[in-house]
Each structure stands twice: as structure tokens, then as C-alpha cells.
Enzyme design. Structure first.
Site, PDB file in Angstrom:
ATOM      1  N   PHE A 166      -0.096  -2.129  -4.532  1.00  0.00           N
ATOM      2  CA  PHE A 166       0.598  -1.247  -3.879  1.00  0.00           C
ATOM      3  C   PHE A 166       1.412  -0.692  -4.975  1.00  0.00           C
ATOM      4  CE2 PHE A 166       3.509  -4.793  -2.908  1.00  0.00           C
ATOM      5  CZ  PHE A 166       4.780  -4.041  -3.316  1.00  0.00           C
ATOM      6  N   LYS A 190     -11.229   0.650  -4.426  1.00  0.00           N
ATOM      7  CA  LYS A 190     -10.547   0.368  -3.397  1.00  0.00           C
ATOM      8  C   LYS A 190      -9.086  -0.250  -3.402  1.00  0.00           C
ATOM      9  CE  LYS A 190      -8.999  -2.512  -0.937  1.00  0.00           C
ATOM     10  NZ  LYS A 190      -7.482  -2.194  -0.276  1.00  0.00           N
ATOM     11  N   GLU A 193      -4.142  -0.565   0.735  1.00  0.00           N
ATOM     12  CA  GLU A 193      -4.183   0.217   1.948  1.00  0.00           C
ATOM     13  C   GLU A 193      -2.750   0.771   2.234  1.00  0.00           C
ATOM     14  OE1 GLU A 193      -4.550  -2.894   1.521  1.00  0.00           O
ATOM     15  OE2 GLU A 193      -3.739  -4.255   2.928  1.00  0.00           O
ATOM     16  N   SER A 243      -1.933 -10.285  -6.040  1.00  0.00           N
ATOM     17  CA  SER A 243      -1.127 -11.188  -5.980  1.00  0.00           C
ATOM     18  C   SER A 243      -2.021 -12.456  -6.395  1.00  0.00           C
ATOM     19  CB  SER A 243      -0.792 -11.596  -4.520  1.00  0.00           C
ATOM     20  OG  SER A 243      -1.671 -11.754  -3.628  1.00  0.00           O
ATOM     21  N   CYS A 298       4.869  -6.607 -12.016  1.00  0.00           N
ATOM     22  CA  CYS A 298       4.383  -7.810 -12.270  1.00  0.00           C
ATOM     23  C   CYS A 298       5.165  -8.057 -13.722  1.00  0.00           C
ATOM     24  CB  CYS A 298       2.899  -7.543 -12.728  1.00  0.00           C
ATOM     25  SG  CYS A 298       2.325  -6.733 -13.967  1.00  0.00           S
ATOM     26  N   GLU A 397       7.193 -16.068  -6.824  1.00  0.00           N
ATOM     27  CA  GLU A 397       7.291 -14.730  -7.117  1.00  0.00           C
ATOM     28  C   GLU A 397       7.874 -14.038  -5.747  1.00  0.00           C
ATOM     29  OE1 GLU A 397       3.820 -12.285  -7.087  1.00  0.00           O
ATOM     30  OE2 GLU A 397       4.754 -10.865  -8.610  1.00  0.00           O
TER      31      GLU A 397
END
Ligand code: NAD
Length: 497
Positions: A166, A190, A193, A243, A298, A397
Site C-alpha cells: 500500500f 495485483k 487492496e 511485508s 521500507c 518493524e
């Protein structure tokens, strides 16, 4: 009125989801909490249609000269410039980052499209003439025998899949499909979402630029759609960013199914601050790294190691700079930090802050108490001092605006602490000593190093990925690695009688 369902983009057009019964996800504007769209999580029939469209488009697209494929990319780059503000606004709406950060997201994505225009050079093979001589079948007048030549071509793979997170809704998809497609592959994207709206617009614009139907397809969905795509018989390669838990799952599943895979995972990034650092540059770099994009990068620096007496100036200056950050909706004038992606993320981050207190870290700045909108998913900049390895806030994280400060006596002790992390995405040093910088660069067990740079994000011409649990695979994203990842080599040994 209920929020509209997000379309798929298959075989050159937007199509309604061919959904099976199953869960759906609400796409929200994180600054308000308002639902702006819905995504079917189990759109496996659409995923199947997308792979089929990509499979059918592959023969013609892979046979299209690479220069012609790149002409589409040139037009696409121009269209992205034209729609720059529109894309950035979509990012602010569905992701929540500030307008300046959203523009950075689009700009770094455009860099990848520009780089993909270099596919004709990047796909070039190699030749080695006269690797051997054959005396049989040679013409009688040819006393030297028949020469044998060898060369290697780089050829596209077929249908490729990209699964994105995201946090960079436009840029991360552009890490993947422009180079894959410029190299002659066809693609199924893909997107997360949580942020499907800018991705579908990005794909739509590629078709306005002239990409033939079926070359690039987009399906929305969750884990079931992903698992369907990464094990599909007709899919050859999978690129994933997200992740570590999911990266590991995707790498294992895709490679077990015989796919080529590169999976970029999570991170816990350290910034080592030497006493001799330029103080203003260090503060500016640390604040941008820890709190930019609300810590959801990240490449976010989430641990500072203050070496020697660096903490004496670091902590008060850092606190003063972080307190000045305006936390607000992304379009607000003067905004420095937007919300985090959703309420689940906010609650997770608040849980980390509570654990820091329980574990005995010293609260320097409490992001729960800063001035911020009272609706939406906001958490202010948070700083802890006296953090030790073993505390949850330094080991895991957080992916939010929480910075931990660890104290060490020497650079070598700082390196040892940093290198114990199970992640290895990036590491940063702030110093005015070339010796320290070189020592850090040499011994840091990370994929990307910053020297007096808080967010050492490589340009698209360089490879992007970490080490250890931040990356599963071999060839990294972007740079020459990308052209290699999206192509297969074919060696030819040739003799002409
Ligand atoms: P995520 O792993 O939750 O989701 C990433 C993608 O995987 C999404 O498309 C999601 O739908 C899908 N997914 C989620 N669970 C799945 C499952 N069980 N099976 C199959 N697919 C699944 O990541 P996120 O929260 O969207 O993004 C944040 C993470 O991404 C952070 O850990 C961050 O460090 C990482 N990230 C890494 C890089 C990098 O280059 N290393 C870059 C950006 C973000």
C-alpha cells in the site's frame, strides 16, 4: 449511497469484478475514515480471465520489435507527466500521504518508465565469434575449416505477475510492469487492496498510450487471488513487494510451483549518528527518514544509534524538529505528515508505543499527544531514548512514525548492534569522517547504504533491494537486475556449411 466497487482492468478495458461469494475490503480515505470504494477480495474468476488475456497477448507482443514496444513507453511517460497532479491527488485520497510526498511517489515511478525505455540496450545479448572450427563439411577451398560462432539472446519469459503493497501506490507497480512489458512480457498486476484507485488509473493511462489489449491487466483482491496467480500454470515469474511474512510465503509458494521470484520484504532500518556529524544535516535527514510518509517506507530510518556523546545534541535538536511537524490531511498548507493507512495500523502503532513505555524506554516525544485532526487515522511523531535490543520497538518493524534511540560507545559497537537485526534493507551513517563512512559502508549488512543521506533510495538505474529477511530471491528490482529478471537467456552455437 454505498461506495462503488473497484473495477478490474482486463484485455484492454475496465470490467466489473467477476466475483465469487466472499469478503470485500473497504478502501478508505485515511484522513477522514470515509469509505471511498470497495474491493472484492476473492475475485479468482477475474484473475483467471486476466492471466488468459495476458497469455493470449504474449505471442504478438513478444514479437513486436523492442523499439516499437518502447515507443509506447515514451508516450506513456508523456501521459504520466500530463496526469501528474491527478495521480498525486488520487494517492493523497486513498493513501493519506502529503501532496508533496504523493508527487514524489509519481515522480519516482516516472523514473522507472524512463528507465524501461532503455530496454533495447538492456536486452542486448552477447556474441563470441569463432569459438571453434569444424573441418567436416567445409568447402574444399576453405582451408581454415568452418567457423563456429556462439551468442546469447535475452528473450521475454511470458506472463508475469506483480503484487504490490500500500505504501507507494503508483511507484511500486511502476518498478515492475514497465520493464517487464518493455522486455516483451505480458503482465498481471495485483495492487494492494488498500490503494487500488491510483493503480487502475496508472494501467488505464498505459492503454491510452497505446499498449495493446491484454499486455497489461489488473486484478484486485486479497490472499486467495494472490495464491491463485503465483501458482498458475501459465505464469512464469512473480515480483512481490510487501511485508516479510508475506514475502516469505510468496517466495516459497511461487518457487515451489516453478516460478522465477523476487520478493522484497519488510525492514528495520538503522541510522548511526557520529559525534562529528554535521548536526543540521543529520537532524534534517533523520526527521525526513523517520517521519516522512508517516514512517511507512521500507527505507524509513526507525532506529538512531547515537555514538559517543552524539546524544547530547541529537536528542534536544531532534525533539525540537519533530515537534514542528504539522500533522494534518495531505492537502493542508504546511502539512509535514499525513495519517497512517488505516485504523488497524494506527492501533498497531499505538500498541508499539505502549510497549516502549512498558519495556522501560524513555519517552522523548509522545505522538499520541500532538496536535492533530480528531478524526481519521493519525499518530504524531514519537521518539524514545534509552532503547535496548530486545525491546519490541527496536526488534520489530513498526511501519509508523516511531523513532527509537539506542546509545553505543563506538562505531564498531553501533555496527555490531545494527548487524544483529534480522532485516537488512538499508543503513545510514551521519559523519564528517571519510574513514568512518568507509568503515560503515564496508561492514553494514544491508542492501542500501546512506552516507549523510537519510533515505538512500536508489534511482531506477540502480538495483533496489535489501539483504537478509528484507529480500528473498536473487535479482533485485530496477537497474540492470530488472532486465535480467524479466528475461531468459538463450545461448546459440551456430555453424554454417
Ligand atoms: P502486505 O505484505 O500486507 O501486503 C502486500 C501485498 O500482499 C498486498 O497486495 C496484499 O494484498 C498481499 N497479501 C497480504 N497478505 C497476503 C497473504 N497472506 N497471501 C498472499 N498475499 C497477501 O504489505 P503492506 O502492508 O501492503 O505493505 C507494507 C510492507 O511492505 C512493509 O513491511 C514494508 O517494509 C514493505 N515494503 C517493502 C519494500 C521493499 O522494497 N523491501 C518496499 C515497500 C514496502
Amino acid at each position: 449511497m454505498s461506495a462503488p466497487k473497484v473495477d478490474q482492468f482486463i484485455a484492454g478495458k475496465r470490467t466489473a469484478t467477476q466475483s465469487e461469494a466472499g469478503a470485500s475490503h473497504s478502501v478508505i480515505n485515511p484522513a477522514t475514515g470515509e469509505t471511498i470504494a470497495r474491493v472484492d477480495l476473492n475475485a479468482k474468476r477475474s484473475a483467471e480471465a486476466a492471466v488468459q488475456a495476458a497469455y493470449e497477448a504474449f505471442p504478438a507482443w513478444s514479437a513486436t520489435p523492442v523499439g516499437d514496444r518502447c515507443q509506447v513507453m515514451f508516450k506513456y511517460k508523456a501521459l504520466l507527466e500530463k496526469h501528474f497532479e491527478e495521480l498525486a491527488s488520487l494517492i493523497v485520497k486513498e493513501h493519506g500521504k502529503t501532496m508533496a510526498e504523493a508527487k514524489g511517489d509519481v515522480r519516482r515511478g516516472i523514473d522507472c518508465v524512463e528507465f524501461a525505455c532503455a530496454a533495447p540496450t538492456l536486452m542486448m545479448g552477447k556474441t563470441l565469434p569463432q569459438i571453434a572450427v569444424s573441418s567436416s563439411f567445409c568447402r574444399t577451398e576453405d582451408k581454415s575449416g568452418v567457423g563456429i560462432d556462439s551468442f546469447v539472446d535475452r528473450v521475454p519469459l511470458g506472463v508475469c505477475v506483480g503484487i504490490t503493497p500500500f505504501n507507494f501506490p503508483v511507484m511500486v507497480p511502476l518498478w515492475m510492469w514497465p520493464m517487464a512489458v518493455a522486455c516483451g512480457n505480458t503482465f498481471v498486476l495485483k495492487p494492494s487492496e488498500k490503494v487500488p484507485l491510483s493503480a487502475i488509473r496508472e494501467v488505464e493511462l498505459a492503454h491510452e498510450a497505446g499498449l495493446p489489449a491484454g499486455v497489461l491487466n489488473l486484478v484486485t483482491g486479497g490472499p486467495e487471488v494472490v495464491d491463485h496467480l503465483i501458482t498458475h500454470d501459465d505464469v512464469k515469474a512473480v515480483s512481490f513487494v510487501g511485508s516479510t511474512r508475506v514475502a516469505q510465503h510468496i517466495y516459497k509458494t511461487a518457487t515451489a510451483a516453478g516460478k522465477r521470484a523476487q520478493c522484497m520484504g519488510g525492514a528495520k532500518n538503522y541510522m548511526v549518528i557520529m559525534p562529528d556529524a554535521n548536526q543540521d544535516a543529520a537532524i534534517e535527514g533523520i526527521v525526513g527518514s523517520a517521519f516522512g510518509n508517516s514512517g511507512q517506507r521500507c527505507l524509513a530510518g526507525s532506529v538512531c544509534i547515537a555514538v559517543g556523546d552524539a546524544g547530547e545534541w541529537l536528542i534536544p535538536k531532534l525533539k525540537a524538529a519533530a515537534e514542528k511537524i504539522k500533522v494534518a490531511e495531505g492537502n493542508t498548507p504546511g502539512v509535514g505528515m499525513g495519517p497512517v493507512i488505516d485504523d488497524a495500523s494506527k492501533q498497531r502503532i499505538l500498541g508499539f508505543i505502549a510497549s516502549g513505555e512498558t519495556d522501560g524506554a524513555k519517552m522523548i516525544l509522545d505522538g499520541r499527544k500532538c496536535e492533530m485532526p480528531n478524526k481519521g487515522c493519525f499518530v504524531g511523531p514519537t521518539i524514545f531514548d534509552n532503547v535496548r535490543p530486545g525491546m519490541k520497538i527496536v526488534d520489530e518493524e513498526i511501519f509508523g512514525p516511531v523513532l527509537s534511540i539506542v546509545r553505543e560507545a563506538t562505531l564498531d559497537a553501533a555496527l555490531a548492534t545494527m548487524n544483529k537485526s534480522r532485516y537488512g534493507n538499508m543503513g545510514v551513517i551521519f559523519t564528517s569522517s571519510g574513514y568512518n563512512a568507509r568503515r560503515f559502508k564496508t561492514h553494514a549488512q544491508v542492501g542500501m547504504v546512506g552516507i549523510n543521506v537519510g533515505v538512500p533510495a536508489p534511482m531506477a538505474v540502480f538495483p533496489f533491494a535489501g539483504w537478509k529477511q528484507s529480500f528473498f530471491g536473487d535479482l533485485h528490482a530496477n537497474g540492470e537486475d530488472a532486465a535480467k529478471f524479466w528475461t531468459e537467456s538463450k545461448v546459440v552455437v551456430a555453424r554454417w556449411m
